[in-house]
Design an enzyme around this catalytic site. Sequence first.
Site, short mmCIF file in Angstrom:
data_model
loop_
_atom_site.label_atom_id
_atom_site.label_comp_id
_atom_site.label_asym_id
_atom_site.label_seq_id
_atom_site.Cartn_x
_atom_site.Cartn_y
_atom_site.Cartn_z
N SER A 268 -19.54 35.90 -24.14
CA SER A 268 -18.08 36.00 -24.28
C SER A 268 -17.34 34.73 -24.49
O SER A 268 -18.01 33.77 -25.17
CB SER A 268 -17.69 36.73 -23.05
OG SER A 268 -16.27 37.33 -23.63
N LEU A 269 -16.41 34.49 -23.71
CA LEU A 269 -15.56 33.26 -23.86
C LEU A 269 -16.64 31.91 -23.52
O LEU A 269 -16.43 31.11 -24.25
CB LEU A 269 -14.45 33.20 -22.72
CG LEU A 269 -13.84 32.04 -22.77
CD1 LEU A 269 -13.04 31.55 -23.82
CD2 LEU A 269 -12.62 32.08 -21.48
#
Length: 458
Positions: A268-269
């Site tokens: 993700s991030l």
Amino acid sequence: MLFNLPLAIQTLVSTFLWTAEPSFTDELSPLTFELRHQHGLTNASRIVFSDVKPSAGFAQQNVYRIPRKRMKVSRPPSKEKYAAARKMSMEQGMSMSLDWRDDEVDGPDVSTKDALLQFAHMAFNAYYPDNTTEWYDVGDRGWDRSTPHGWLPGEDGMRGHVFVSSDNSTVVIAIKGTSASWPVGDGGPSTAKDKLNDNLLFSCCCARVGPTWSTVCGCYEGGYKCDQQCVQDSLARQEELFYPIGLHLFNNVSYMYPDANIWLTGHSLGGALSSLIGVTFGAPVVAFEAPAEKLAATRLHLPSPPSTQHVTHFYHTADPIPMGACTGVSSACAIGGFALETRCHLGQVIRLDTVQKLGWTVSVNTHGIKPVIDRILGPNSEWPDEEEVDQPEGGSILSKLWPWPGKDKGGRDNGTKPKVRLLPPPKPAGEVEGVDGVCTDCFSWEFGDYRKPSSKLS
Ligand SMILES: *[C@@H]1O[C@H](CO)[C@@H](O)[C@H](O)[C@H]1NC(C)=O
Ligand SMILES: *[C@@H]1O[C@H](CO)[C@@H](O)[C@H](O)[C@H]1NC(C)=O
Ligand SMILES: *[C@@H]1O[C@H](CO)[C@@H](O)[C@H](O)[C@H]1NC(C)=O
Ligand SMILES: *[C@@H]1O[C@H](CO)[C@@H](O)[C@H](O)[C@H]1NC(C)=O
Ligand SMILES: *[C@@H]1O[C@H](CO)[C@@H](O)[C@H](O)[C@H]1NC(C)=O
């Protein structure tokens, strides 16, 4: 005696010993990685590390074996020149050509599910801090253990693990993703810093989803208009955002392991940050379900390397976040306070069409790294294996690199094919995500210079 030296010096000494040994092997063998350190961020945005004792259960559950291959990476001529080029682009809107070096390094070979699974575990575990309290930072004069820190496990901020191969030749930095209210990793509190970073990096215009939203920057100009200079400034000029911190993290780790080859991974991030750091330094990256970071690279004014093919993104189509499909006021993202609108990645992409091929429903519930491990890469994978392509002579490169469980004497000679769980090969992101090789983000928005210089954000 070696053990009484500060760790950094030990590393120096041992790396020297290691590189002094001549290597006669042509073939790259897989590397075994151990969890050596955790990295965290103090509330004053200082990067801190802690050591994981090899005897700790935490360390013993975290041993990974990863096959390698040679790969080309583009590296800037120097950090200083890179920073100067970025500054020139940021302040004068001019692009300066850099003499990128095309280097060949040993990178991860992620053509099999098993190899990707190792990285997925690393990315997964980055969400879980060990309960240590012994944090230190890398000071200019070595290791400074005396500084008190405001870091507490469970707080938001950039965090993760540092794995080192048993020969100390290679380091993997794993970066935690967003702790959000949906099952990312395994949950965690919904957190402000992560959210701010997500919304600034992956939204079209300061996360303006609807009239009731409070935006993360004030660049919205009515209609679908957004001030270009303003969005760039709000992203590029903030030193406490995760990208500049990621640069420090990479520098800190390369200071600890000066001769090591550094790879990055994250979910993700964490995956998007890994990619942005990887294209900055020319380091191999394996990212999972990362929101698309190409627009962020442009807005951060990163000098564009001739190739970003050393970055590999893995994601699937039922996850709306990397697809840039988690948009609109009623989407799960908007309800959670996120605007993740970009859809163009850097580098190469392995995109599995779990919607078409496995009948999965598009939902943020498939975004977590856990479903990726349990349902795609792990032993109970729902995704069918690709056929192994025969190599002209000497069997496939893969079967040499990766020791499969059933391998024993004679297994290779009696004509049975070794079991290697292959995935579709990575393709350049533009080919997968674009039309005629070109991917466009935020096409419904108009970006322009709507403001007089005096009213721009300072
Ligand atoms: C790798 O580094 C660690 C700690 O820095 C050291 O204890 C170990 O002996 C080194 N291993 C090799 C093979 O050089
Ligand atoms: C390590 O990171 C800190 C930021 O926390 C930075 O100020 C420092 O210059 C870095 N040190 C090295 C050697 O990269
Ligand atoms: C940290 O975790 C270990 C094992 O999980 C436990 O034995 C220890 O008591 C914990 N320490 C603290 C300070 O919570
Ligand atoms: C960081 O946390 C410490 C205590 O944990 C607190 O005293 C300090 O004011 C905090 N600093 C910032 C910048 O929030
Ligand atoms: C070849 O060797 C493998 C592994 O030892 C064994 O499982 C398989 O039955 C053998 N096949 C033949 C045709 O002998």
